[in-house]
Write an enzyme that holds these catalytic residues in place. Sequence first.
Site, PDB file in Angstrom:
ATOM      1  N   LYS A 106      35.229  42.078  45.656  1.00 49.01           N
ATOM      2  CA  LYS A 106      35.935  41.129  46.483  1.00 49.01           C
ATOM      3  C   LYS A 106      37.307  41.646  46.900  1.00 49.01           C
ATOM      4  CE  LYS A 106      34.021  37.521  43.551  1.00 49.01           C
ATOM      5  NZ  LYS A 106      34.377  36.626  42.429  1.00 49.01           N
ATOM      6  N   GLY A 107      37.810  42.625  46.144  1.00 48.75           N
ATOM      7  CA  GLY A 107      39.224  43.004  46.255  1.00 48.75           C
ATOM      8  C   GLY A 107      39.716  43.349  47.647  1.00 48.75           C
TER       9      GLY A 107
ATOM     10  N   GLU B 108      38.496  49.879  50.943  1.00 51.32           N
ATOM     11  CA  GLU B 108      38.694  49.563  49.526  1.00 51.32           C
ATOM     12  C   GLU B 108      40.109  49.035  49.287  1.00 51.32           C
ATOM     13  OE1 GLU B 108      37.823  48.690  46.851  1.00 51.32           O
ATOM     14  OE2 GLU B 108      36.717  50.102  45.636  1.00 51.32           O
ATOM     15  N   ASP B 109      40.254  48.246  48.236  1.00 54.15           N
ATOM     16  CA  ASP B 109      41.583  47.759  47.892  1.00 54.15           C
ATOM     17  C   ASP B 109      42.388  48.831  47.161  1.00 54.15           C
ATOM     18  OD1 ASP B 109      39.929  47.684  45.658  1.00 54.15           O
ATOM     19  OD2 ASP B 109      40.407  45.624  45.086  1.00 54.15           O
TER      20      ASP B 109
ATOM     21  N   ASP C 235      41.288  54.014  41.907  1.00 52.52           N
ATOM     22  CA  ASP C 235      41.847  54.127  40.566  1.00 52.52           C
ATOM     23  C   ASP C 235      41.238  55.350  39.872  1.00 52.52           C
ATOM     24  OD1 ASP C 235      43.255  53.409  38.295  1.00 52.52           O
ATOM     25  OD2 ASP C 235      41.845  51.867  37.676  1.00 52.52           O
TER      26      ASP C 235
ATOM     27  N   PHE D 156      48.731  47.944  36.355  1.00 54.88           N
ATOM     28  CA  PHE D 156      47.630  47.105  36.813  1.00 54.88           C
ATOM     29  C   PHE D 156      48.188  46.089  37.799  1.00 54.88           C
ATOM     30  CE2 PHE D 156      44.162  44.172  36.976  1.00 54.88           C
ATOM     31  CZ  PHE D 156      43.062  45.018  36.880  1.00 54.88           C
ATOM     32  N   VAL D 157      47.714  46.174  39.044  1.00 59.80           N
ATOM     33  CA  VAL D 157      48.300  45.357  40.117  1.00 59.80           C
ATOM     34  C   VAL D 157      47.405  44.181  40.486  1.00 59.80           C
ATOM     35  CG1 VAL D 157      49.801  47.099  41.133  1.00 59.80           C
ATOM     36  CG2 VAL D 157      47.398  47.034  41.809  1.00 59.80           C
TER      37      VAL D 157
ATOM     38  N   ASP E  51      42.702  41.198  41.741  1.00 58.63           N
ATOM     39  CA  ASP E  51      42.713  40.182  40.687  1.00 58.63           C
ATOM     40  C   ASP E  51      42.909  40.773  39.304  1.00 58.63           C
ATOM     41  OD1 ASP E  51      40.074  41.433  40.559  1.00 58.63           O
ATOM     42  OD2 ASP E  51      39.607  39.857  39.115  1.00 58.63           O
TER      43      ASP E  51
ATOM     44  N   ARG F 248      44.435  36.586  43.280  1.00 61.02           N
ATOM     45  CA  ARG F 248      44.015  37.239  44.532  1.00 61.02           C
ATOM     46  C   ARG F 248      44.754  36.702  45.750  1.00 61.02           C
ATOM     47  NH1 ARG F 248      39.312  40.254  43.725  1.00 61.02           N
ATOM     48  NH2 ARG F 248      37.845  39.443  42.190  1.00 61.02           N
TER      49      ARG F 248
HETATM   50  P1  IMP Z   1      37.832  52.822  40.187  1.00 61.27           P
HETATM   51  O1  IMP Z   1      36.334  52.846  40.238  1.00 61.27           O
HETATM   52  O2  IMP Z   1      38.368  53.035  38.810  1.00 61.27           O
HETATM   53  O3  IMP Z   1      38.499  53.736  41.211  1.00 61.27           O
HETATM   54  O4  IMP Z   1      38.295  51.358  40.460  1.00 61.27           O
HETATM   55  C1  IMP Z   1      38.087  50.767  41.630  1.00 61.27           C
HETATM   56  C2  IMP Z   1      38.031  49.259  41.482  1.00 61.27           C
HETATM   57  O5  IMP Z   1      38.606  48.773  40.278  1.00 61.27           O
HETATM   58  C3  IMP Z   1      38.837  48.678  42.587  1.00 61.27           C
HETATM   59  O6  IMP Z   1      38.028  48.460  43.705  1.00 61.27           O
HETATM   60  C4  IMP Z   1      39.374  47.403  41.995  1.00 61.27           C
HETATM   61  O7  IMP Z   1      38.462  46.360  42.229  1.00 61.27           O
HETATM   62  C5  IMP Z   1      39.463  47.680  40.520  1.00 61.27           C
HETATM   63  N1  IMP Z   1      40.838  48.026  40.114  1.00 61.27           N
HETATM   64  C6  IMP Z   1      41.313  49.233  39.772  1.00 61.27           C
HETATM   65  N2  IMP Z   1      42.620  49.194  39.474  1.00 61.27           N
HETATM   66  C7  IMP Z   1      42.992  47.916  39.639  1.00 61.27           C
HETATM   67  C8  IMP Z   1      44.255  47.237  39.497  1.00 61.27           C
HETATM   68  O8  IMP Z   1      45.320  47.799  39.177  1.00 61.27           O
HETATM   69  N3  IMP Z   1      44.231  45.914  39.769  1.00 61.27           N
HETATM   70  C9  IMP Z   1      43.109  45.237  40.158  1.00 61.27           C
HETATM   71  N4  IMP Z   1      41.923  45.839  40.305  1.00 61.27           N
HETATM   72  C10 IMP Z   1      41.860  47.163  40.048  1.00 61.27           C
HETATM   73 MG    MG Z   2      37.549  46.731  44.558  1.00 65.88          MG
END
Ligand code: IMP
Ligand code: MG
Length: 185
Positions: free
Chosen positions: A46-47, A102-103, A106, A155-156, A162, A168
């Site tokens: 949803k982000g 993407e939001d 990470d 963590f944002v 969220d 959100r």
């Molecule tokens: P990744 O697979 O670790 O790159 O994470 C991607 C997903 O994790 C993002 O699309 C977010 O939904 C979630 N995410 C990663 N870091 C954060 C954060 O700091 N706050 C909120 N959601 C996060």
């Molecule tokens: Mg996401």
Amino acid sequence: MSQPFTESELPLLLEAAKIQARVRELAAEISRDYQDSTLHLVGVLKGAWIFLADLTRYLSVPCTVDFLAIQSYGANAVSSGEVKITKDLDLGIEGRDVLIVEDILDTGRTCHYLLDVLSARSPRSLKLVTLLDKPAHRIVPVRADYSGFEIPDVFVVGYGLDFDQRYRHLPDVHYIPHAGVPKAP
Ligand code: IMP
Ligand code: MG
């Protein structure tokens, strides 16, 4: 998090006006790059929903929009390391110029997985835009084609992002105090 933080307890990272200005710049850059095609935006639920809504309104090229949902974080701000699609696209992407929206990038696991899965469906092109990038947390090597802001290892929340489904709706991006929890590799 047993006691959720109130909104006023969340330190500010990026103000709404700064986010809007940067989203406009990204939209201008993307519009220049896709002048001769119909851009097909794939929002990651949803982000990315608020970012995608703003981005589309600043684009000056025609676009179509679809969504998919992936498994996201639980209540503890730590990634499970496992990625799966929980809602697939409604439309086929073969022959389309696809831009994943993407939001946040990470660990890179989600985007690496999505790029893999979607490229197997033979799009004409496949690129990635992320509003936020946390390069210090990267485990899988992924680079966004367009990136809004590099942020520190916190963590944002807010602007679509969220913590356990909270926050959100906040127009600014904040961070959770003491929740810069390192993820297990
Ligand atoms: P990744 O697979 O670790 O790159 O994470 C991607 C997903 O994790 C993002 O699309 C977010 O939904 C979630 N995410 C990663 N870091 C954060 C954060 O700091 N706050 C909120 N959601 C996060
Ligand atoms: Mg996401």
